[in-house]
Enzyme design. Structure first.
Site, PDB file in Angstrom:
ATOM      1  N   GLU A 236      -9.178 -10.219  -8.181  1.00  0.00           N
ATOM      2  CA  GLU A 236      -8.231  -9.117  -7.989  1.00  0.00           C
ATOM      3  C   GLU A 236      -7.116  -9.167  -9.034  1.00  0.00           C
ATOM      4  O   GLU A 236      -6.691  -8.130  -9.547  1.00  0.00           O
ATOM      5  CB  GLU A 236      -7.655  -9.176  -6.566  1.00  0.00           C
TER       6      GLU A 236
ATOM      7  N   ASN B 208      -1.889  -0.130   7.351  1.00  0.00           N
ATOM      8  CA  ASN B 208      -1.348  -1.473   7.600  1.00  0.00           C
ATOM      9  C   ASN B 208      -0.507  -2.039   6.455  1.00  0.00           C
ATOM     10  O   ASN B 208      -0.290  -3.236   6.370  1.00  0.00           O
ATOM     11  CB  ASN B 208      -2.466  -2.425   8.052  1.00  0.00           C
TER      12      ASN B 208
ATOM     13  N   LYS C 241       0.836  -1.201   0.000  1.00  0.00           N
ATOM     14  CA  LYS C 241       0.000   0.000   0.000  1.00  0.00           C
ATOM     15  C   LYS C 241       0.881   1.266   0.000  1.00  0.00           C
ATOM     16  O   LYS C 241       2.098   1.175   0.222  1.00  0.00           O
ATOM     17  CB  LYS C 241      -0.925  -0.055   1.225  1.00  0.00           C
TER      18      LYS C 241
ATOM     19  N   HIS D 124      -1.695  -5.611   1.424  1.00  0.00           N
ATOM     20  CA  HIS D 124      -2.970  -6.293   1.158  1.00  0.00           C
ATOM     21  C   HIS D 124      -2.684  -7.698   0.651  1.00  0.00           C
ATOM     22  O   HIS D 124      -1.708  -7.908  -0.084  1.00  0.00           O
ATOM     23  CB  HIS D 124      -3.751  -5.528   0.075  1.00  0.00           C
TER      24      HIS D 124
ATOM     25  N   TYR E 177     -12.146  -2.702  -3.546  1.00  0.00           N
ATOM     26  CA  TYR E 177     -12.716  -2.816  -2.201  1.00  0.00           C
ATOM     27  C   TYR E 177     -14.246  -2.793  -2.218  1.00  0.00           C
ATOM     28  O   TYR E 177     -14.867  -2.407  -1.213  1.00  0.00           O
ATOM     29  CB  TYR E 177     -12.174  -1.699  -1.299  1.00  0.00           C
TER      30      TYR E 177
HETATM   31  P1  GDP Z   1      -7.701  -7.125   5.095  1.00  0.00           P
HETATM   32  O1  GDP Z   1      -8.253  -8.151   4.153  1.00  0.00           O
HETATM   33  O2  GDP Z   1      -6.945  -7.725   6.247  1.00  0.00           O
HETATM   34  O3  GDP Z   1      -6.870  -6.064   4.409  1.00  0.00           O
HETATM   35  O4  GDP Z   1      -8.946  -6.380   5.793  1.00  0.00           O
HETATM   36  P2  GDP Z   1     -10.379  -5.946   5.173  1.00  0.00           P
HETATM   37  O5  GDP Z   1     -10.574  -6.518   3.802  1.00  0.00           O
HETATM   38  O6  GDP Z   1     -11.409  -6.223   6.203  1.00  0.00           O
HETATM   39  O7  GDP Z   1     -10.240  -4.369   5.070  1.00  0.00           O
HETATM   40  C1  GDP Z   1      -9.497  -3.778   4.017  1.00  0.00           C
HETATM   41  C2  GDP Z   1      -8.634  -2.665   4.579  1.00  0.00           C
HETATM   42  O8  GDP Z   1      -9.477  -1.652   5.125  1.00  0.00           O
HETATM   43  C3  GDP Z   1      -7.741  -3.087   5.754  1.00  0.00           C
HETATM   44  O9  GDP Z   1      -6.533  -3.676   5.353  1.00  0.00           O
HETATM   45  C4  GDP Z   1      -7.519  -1.763   6.447  1.00  0.00           C
HETATM   46  O10 GDP Z   1      -6.509  -0.985   5.784  1.00  0.00           O
HETATM   47  C5  GDP Z   1      -8.858  -1.070   6.249  1.00  0.00           C
HETATM   48  N1  GDP Z   1      -9.711  -1.284   7.422  1.00  0.00           N
HETATM   49  C6  GDP Z   1     -10.377  -2.393   7.793  1.00  0.00           C
HETATM   50  N2  GDP Z   1     -11.050  -2.219   8.940  1.00  0.00           N
HETATM   51  C7  GDP Z   1     -10.796  -0.933   9.304  1.00  0.00           C
HETATM   52  C8  GDP Z   1     -11.202  -0.131  10.408  1.00  0.00           C
HETATM   53  O11 GDP Z   1     -11.924  -0.564  11.294  1.00  0.00           O
HETATM   54  N3  GDP Z   1     -10.737   1.155  10.422  1.00  0.00           N
HETATM   55  C9  GDP Z   1      -9.930   1.673   9.457  1.00  0.00           C
HETATM   56  N4  GDP Z   1      -9.509   2.941   9.544  1.00  0.00           N
HETATM   57  N5  GDP Z   1      -9.533   0.953   8.416  1.00  0.00           N
HETATM   58  C10 GDP Z   1      -9.952  -0.337   8.330  1.00  0.00           C
HETATM   59 MG    MG Z   2      -9.633  -7.925   2.628  1.00  0.00          MG
END
Ligand code: GDP
Ligand code: MG
Length: 153
Positions: free
Chosen positions: A129, A115, A12, A118, A52
């Site tokens: 993707e 974080n 990222k 991805h 997303y």
């Molecule tokens: P991943 O698959 O582990 O990347 O997680 P997800 O698909 O659930 O979410 C995609 C991305 O959205 C995550 O990697 C984070 O950067 C962001 N994200 C997810 N949950 C949160 C949250 O509660 N707060 C914020 N600020 N960002 C979030």
């Molecule tokens: Mg995800």
């Protein structure tokens, strides 16, 4: 669990700005995965909204798109045994504070909204993707390490 399984891994914008590209790539290389696509791309909000799409409606969605569009990302496809699930284990948990030390997020970041990487969460989303980020396709080649990393070659 296929040796041909492919996963979409992305560094990222914060990972790029923090000079972590080499370290993240090294972890996948050293584990034994094969890089079959790679590019640096500054994605548009529209493209990121497609990536997303499942999270549309979440309170953090607008901030997520802004963050992801704030600079270039490194888009990659890695292939190998159990690439999707093991790729996620290598990244760590979504929230870096819950990521074990030794995982990428557990070693290099703190905030869920920063974080640094991805990884696809299923074989089905990986294929979606890969098609979204690499419409031009991936590169097929034989890697010299394959018989030393995988059985039955
Ligand atoms: P991943 O698959 O582990 O990347 O997680 P997800 O698909 O659930 O979410 C995609 C991305 O959205 C995550 O990697 C984070 O950067 C962001 N994200 C997810 N949950 C949160 C949250 O509660 N707060 C914020 N600020 N960002 C979030
Ligand atoms: Mg995800």
């Amino acid at each position: 669990m296929s040796t041909q399984e492919r996963t979409y891994i992305m560094i990222k914008p914060d990972g790029v700005q923090r000079n972590l590209i080499g370290k993240i790539i090294a972890r996948f290389e050293e584990r034994g995965y094969k890089l079959i696509a790679l590019k640096l791309v500054h994605a548009t909000p529209e493209h990121l909204e497609k990536h997303y799409a499942d999270l549309k409606g979440k309170a953090f969605f607008p901030g997520l798109i802004k963050y992801m569009a704030s600079g270039p990302v490194v888009a990659m496809v890695w292939q190998g045994l159990d690439a999707v699930k093991t790729g996620r284990v290598m990244l760590g948990a979504t929230n870096p504070l819950q990521s074990p030390v030794g995982s990428i997020r557990g070693d290099y970041c703190l905030a869920v909204g920063r974080n640094i990487c991805h990884g696809s969460d299923s074989v089905e989303s990986a294929e979606k993707e890969i098609a979204l980020w690499f419409p031009e396709g991936v590169v097929q080649y034989t890697h010299i390490q394959e018989p030393w990393v995988l059985e039955d070659n």
